[in-house]
Design an enzyme around this catalytic site. Sequence first.
Site, PDB file in Angstrom:
ATOM      1  N   ARG A 152     138.312 103.331  21.321  1.00 18.65           N
ATOM      2  CA  ARG A 152     137.957 104.637  20.762  1.00 18.65           C
ATOM      3  C   ARG A 152     138.360 105.687  21.786  1.00 18.65           C
ATOM      4  NH1 ARG A 152     133.409 101.255  19.980  1.00 18.65           N
ATOM      5  NH2 ARG A 152     132.891 100.903  17.770  1.00 18.65           N
ATOM      6  N   LYS A 176     129.800 101.697  21.728  1.00 17.48           N
ATOM      7  CA  LYS A 176     128.637 102.325  21.105  1.00 17.48           C
ATOM      8  C   LYS A 176     127.381 101.510  21.386  1.00 17.48           C
ATOM      9  CE  LYS A 176     130.932 104.660  17.243  1.00 17.48           C
ATOM     10  NZ  LYS A 176     131.014 104.770  15.760  1.00 17.48           N
ATOM     11  N   HIS A 243     142.405 108.127  16.608  1.00 16.54           N
ATOM     12  CA  HIS A 243     141.672 107.019  15.999  1.00 16.54           C
ATOM     13  C   HIS A 243     142.592 106.147  15.146  1.00 16.54           C
ATOM     14  CE1 HIS A 243     137.777 105.202  15.662  1.00 16.54           C
ATOM     15  NE2 HIS A 243     137.883 105.092  14.350  1.00 16.54           N
ATOM     16  N   ARG A 246     143.836 103.237  17.076  1.00 18.88           N
ATOM     17  CA  ARG A 246     142.879 102.120  17.110  1.00 18.88           C
ATOM     18  C   ARG A 246     142.953 101.325  15.806  1.00 18.88           C
ATOM     19  NH1 ARG A 246     137.612 100.274  18.837  1.00 18.88           N
ATOM     20  NH2 ARG A 246     136.081 100.261  17.152  1.00 18.88           N
ATOM     21  N   HIS A 269     132.888  96.015  17.205  1.00 18.75           N
ATOM     22  CA  HIS A 269     132.106  96.249  15.997  1.00 18.75           C
ATOM     23  C   HIS A 269     130.860  95.368  16.024  1.00 18.75           C
ATOM     24  CE1 HIS A 269     135.782  97.752  13.497  1.00 18.75           C
ATOM     25  NE2 HIS A 269     135.202  98.723  14.172  1.00 18.75           N
ATOM     26  N   TYR A 278     139.635  96.303   7.478  1.00 12.71           N
ATOM     27  CA  TYR A 278     141.042  96.200   7.832  1.00 12.71           C
ATOM     28  C   TYR A 278     141.791  95.219   6.936  1.00 12.71           C
ATOM     29  CZ  TYR A 278     139.895  98.967  11.874  1.00 12.71           C
ATOM     30  OH  TYR A 278     139.471  99.994  12.665  1.00 12.71           O
TER      31      TYR A 278
END
Length: 298
Positions: A152, A176, A243, A246, A269, A278
């Site tokens: 990110r 995150k 982004h 990515r 994730h 994806y």
Amino acid sequence: MIAPFAAREAFLDWLANERRASPETVEAYGRDIADLLGFLSRHQGGEPDLAALRLADLRAFLAHRAGEGIAATSRARQLSAIKTFLRFLARRHGLPPLPLGGLTGPRRRPPVPRALTEAQALTATTDSFEESPAMAARNRALFTLLYGCGLRISEALSLDMRDAPRAGTGLRVMGKGGKERVVPVLPAVETAVAEWLRHRGHAGPGEPLFTGAKGGRLDPGVAQRALRDLRRATGLPEHATPHALRHSFATHLLGGGADLRAIQELLGHASLSTTQRYTAVDAAGLLETWQKAHPRAG
């Protein structure tokens, strides 16, 4: 009994003159309420009695619209219009208020990520529109890192000098929720970052890896503008953003046969369902390839 179509006109007049809603909003809400009243007329077998309206009637209307193939975004807007209409009637005409908080709209599917082609990703990571050789090297290093490691933009810009990526050594990334992961580093990433560091000059291990023109940590807005200028100069598509690099990392790995669980770990994730978006991207790419190449596709 409240005359339903007169109530609709009073509602639209209130929207336009008191709420100062745009003409487009007034028109859209007018269609939405007309759709509801038309459905209720058929559903109740005559002029609808708004005072007797139940949540079950509204749910039946939304289910009917879904059955007609109306998109989730349009149904969500219709629900918003209906809630505003009923609250207006409760305040202005004494309509018994309904517990509208219990009426939820359709869940909106997250947009399918739009990846770049391999050629477009190569352009984004090798070309530059900067006059300054140092800033050009910085941008190439940053965009190569995003595409080569799937970071990110916030993760890349939080790296310090001690984190400078080296091929053959895993790059530790804080994602995150404070979740740490390790991603492999390609030789191209190390080379691009090394070129930037030659321009950056000596810095301590705790100083930022990517800096702005004044020496502070690079702002994400500056990086986004740099890629925007590059795509306009080189003809890259409008969805070519930091982004998207990515997204492209994940999509190209999937297209190359990488395991979905491995891609989940590389992207950081928390849920596999996020990574599974994806697969839709890759399926779309496969369909496009089939349509262009298969002799019976035409």
